[in-house]
Scaffold this active site. Structure first.
Site, PDB file in Angstrom:
ATOM      1  N   ASP A   4     -62.698   1.143  15.146  1.00 35.17           N
ATOM      2  CA  ASP A   4     -62.538   1.863  16.410  1.00 35.17           C
ATOM      3  C   ASP A   4     -61.112   1.572  16.888  1.00 35.17           C
ATOM      4  O   ASP A   4     -60.727   0.408  16.976  1.00 35.17           O
ATOM      5  CB  ASP A   4     -63.610   1.280  17.358  1.00 35.17           C
ATOM      6  N   GLU A  31     -56.326   0.142  21.635  1.00 33.22           N
ATOM      7  CA  GLU A  31     -57.474  -0.517  21.011  1.00 33.22           C
ATOM      8  C   GLU A  31     -57.250  -0.727  19.524  1.00 33.22           C
ATOM      9  O   GLU A  31     -56.655   0.116  18.849  1.00 33.22           O
ATOM     10  CB  GLU A  31     -58.726   0.354  21.199  1.00 33.22           C
ATOM     11  N   ASP A  72     -58.843   8.089  21.408  1.00 30.61           N
ATOM     12  CA  ASP A  72     -59.707   6.986  20.967  1.00 30.61           C
ATOM     13  C   ASP A  72     -60.611   7.537  19.878  1.00 30.61           C
ATOM     14  O   ASP A  72     -61.373   8.475  20.114  1.00 30.61           O
ATOM     15  CB  ASP A  72     -60.520   6.488  22.177  1.00 30.61           C
ATOM     16  N   GLU A 127     -60.144  -3.654  23.479  1.00 30.16           N
ATOM     17  CA  GLU A 127     -59.549  -2.464  24.082  1.00 30.16           C
ATOM     18  C   GLU A 127     -59.218  -2.641  25.556  1.00 30.16           C
ATOM     19  O   GLU A 127     -59.989  -2.248  26.409  1.00 30.16           O
ATOM     20  CB  GLU A 127     -60.430  -1.221  23.854  1.00 30.16           C
ATOM     21  N   HIS A 178     -71.825  -0.681  19.602  1.00 28.20           N
ATOM     22  CA  HIS A 178     -71.784  -1.758  20.592  1.00 28.20           C
ATOM     23  C   HIS A 178     -72.904  -2.728  20.240  1.00 28.20           C
ATOM     24  O   HIS A 178     -74.046  -2.545  20.630  1.00 28.20           O
ATOM     25  CB  HIS A 178     -71.976  -1.214  22.015  1.00 28.20           C
ATOM     26  N   HIS A 219     -65.883  -4.562  22.211  1.00 26.24           N
ATOM     27  CA  HIS A 219     -67.261  -4.778  21.785  1.00 26.24           C
ATOM     28  C   HIS A 219     -67.361  -5.249  20.340  1.00 26.24           C
ATOM     29  O   HIS A 219     -66.530  -4.905  19.506  1.00 26.24           O
ATOM     30  CB  HIS A 219     -68.057  -3.482  21.952  1.00 26.24           C
TER      31      HIS A 219
HETATM   32 CO    CO Z   1     -64.196   0.908  21.340  1.00 20.96          CO
END
Ligand code: CO
Length: 298
Positions: free
Chosen positions: A93, A280, A82, A187, A161, A153
């Site tokens: 992300d 994700e 990640d 995700e 976030h 998020h």
């Molecule tokens: Co994330």
């Protein structure tokens, strides 16, 4: 219009994720993978938006090598990579799971499907709890279980976030509604049907974030100044070892957490110790259509 910084950030993130996943193999040092990812991000013209996470098996998230980490990828590990990139604060992300045990390949595919369904469902005016419902349904239909207390998020500039979350289950408390022009990381985390489907904090933490600009401790003033350069984004102790030395960083980070200047993110572990997979992507929500900023692995 999607800001160009977002496009660049997403291109870098997708490329780096692909490259890291390609070199995941049993016996490989996790530290080597984290550093490879973060160096490649910088080489491509971005900055890591947080330390590269390499979480194995029942470790669902937030494992990033501490300085000098000797741990290696185990045989048959289910390895979640990640990573996050920012270009001038525009964060993307993205994550993928490399299943070194073919038994878990299907679980990864289901996580991918759940992500795809989530990306289709997310649109202006849609409740985020609805997106969670779609993700949960996709996972359960395939015979797996979502992790209830991990979510995607909202992203905003220099904020990883940014308030609203994208749940992986329908019953989540999230009340938010999607607006055009927003950017979300979706995700799905999934596990086996026999699992609890819930993560708990492990005893260790290797990722930190500044929550105050300054420290009262004279000894760590310079360290805190260096941390300010991460602009409130999560960071690794590894990134401070060169100027300050490993021992000083270790004691400094502990002291700064205790004092309340930093927060630490503990490693997150599936409560029943079952294997977890995660996929994700970051998506820009347009008025009429969405743009996937970090296209999935081909
Ligand atoms: Co994330």
């Amino acid at each position: 219009m999607v800001p160009e910084e977002y496009r660049k950030s997403g291109r870098i993130a997708a490329k780096c994720l692909r490259e890291v996943c390609r070199i995941v193999e049993p016996g490989k040092k996790i530290l080597e993978l984290c550093e490879f990812a973060e160096e490649l991000i910088r080489k491509e013209g971005g900055l890591p938006a947080f330390p590269c996470n390499i979480s194995v098996n029942e470790v669902a998230a937030h494992y990033s090598s501490p300085p000098g980490d000797e741990s290696v990828i185990p045989d048959k590990g289910v390895v979640k990579v990640d990573l996050g990139v920012h270009v001038d604060g525009y964060i993307t992300d993205t994550a993928f799971t490399v299943a070194l045990d073919p038994k878990y390949e299907e679980m990864v595919q289901v996580a991918e499907e759940a992500l795809e369904e989530g990306m289709v469902a997310i649109a202006p005016g849609v409740r985020l709890s609805e997106v969670g419902k779609v993700i949960e349904r996709t996972i359960k239909r395939a015979g797996y279980k979502p992790i209830e207390n991990l979510t995607g998020h909202l992203l905003s500039r220099y904020v990883l976030h940014a308030g609203k979350s994208v749940p992986n289950v329908g019953k989540a408390k999230e009340k938010g509604v999607v607006r055009a022009g927003e950017v979300y990381a979706i995700e799905p985390f999934i596990t086996l049907p026999s699992a609890k489907g819930w993560v708990i904090e492990g005893g260790q933490a290797f990722i930190y974030r500044a929550i105050k600009p300054k420290t009262k401790e004279k000894k760590y003033k310079k360290l805190m100044e260096a941390i300010r350069k991460f602009k409130g984004l999560p960071f690794s102790g590894r990134w401070l070892v060169k100027p300050f030395g490993e021992d000083f960083v270790k004691s400094g980070l502990n002291a700064l957490v205790k004092e309340g200047s930093l927060m630490a993110y503990p490693v997150l572990i599936e409560k029943s110790k079952k294997v977890v997979a995660q996929v994700e992507a970051t998506i820009y929500v347009g008025e009429n259509s969405n743009v996937i900023l970090t296209p999935l692995l081909a």
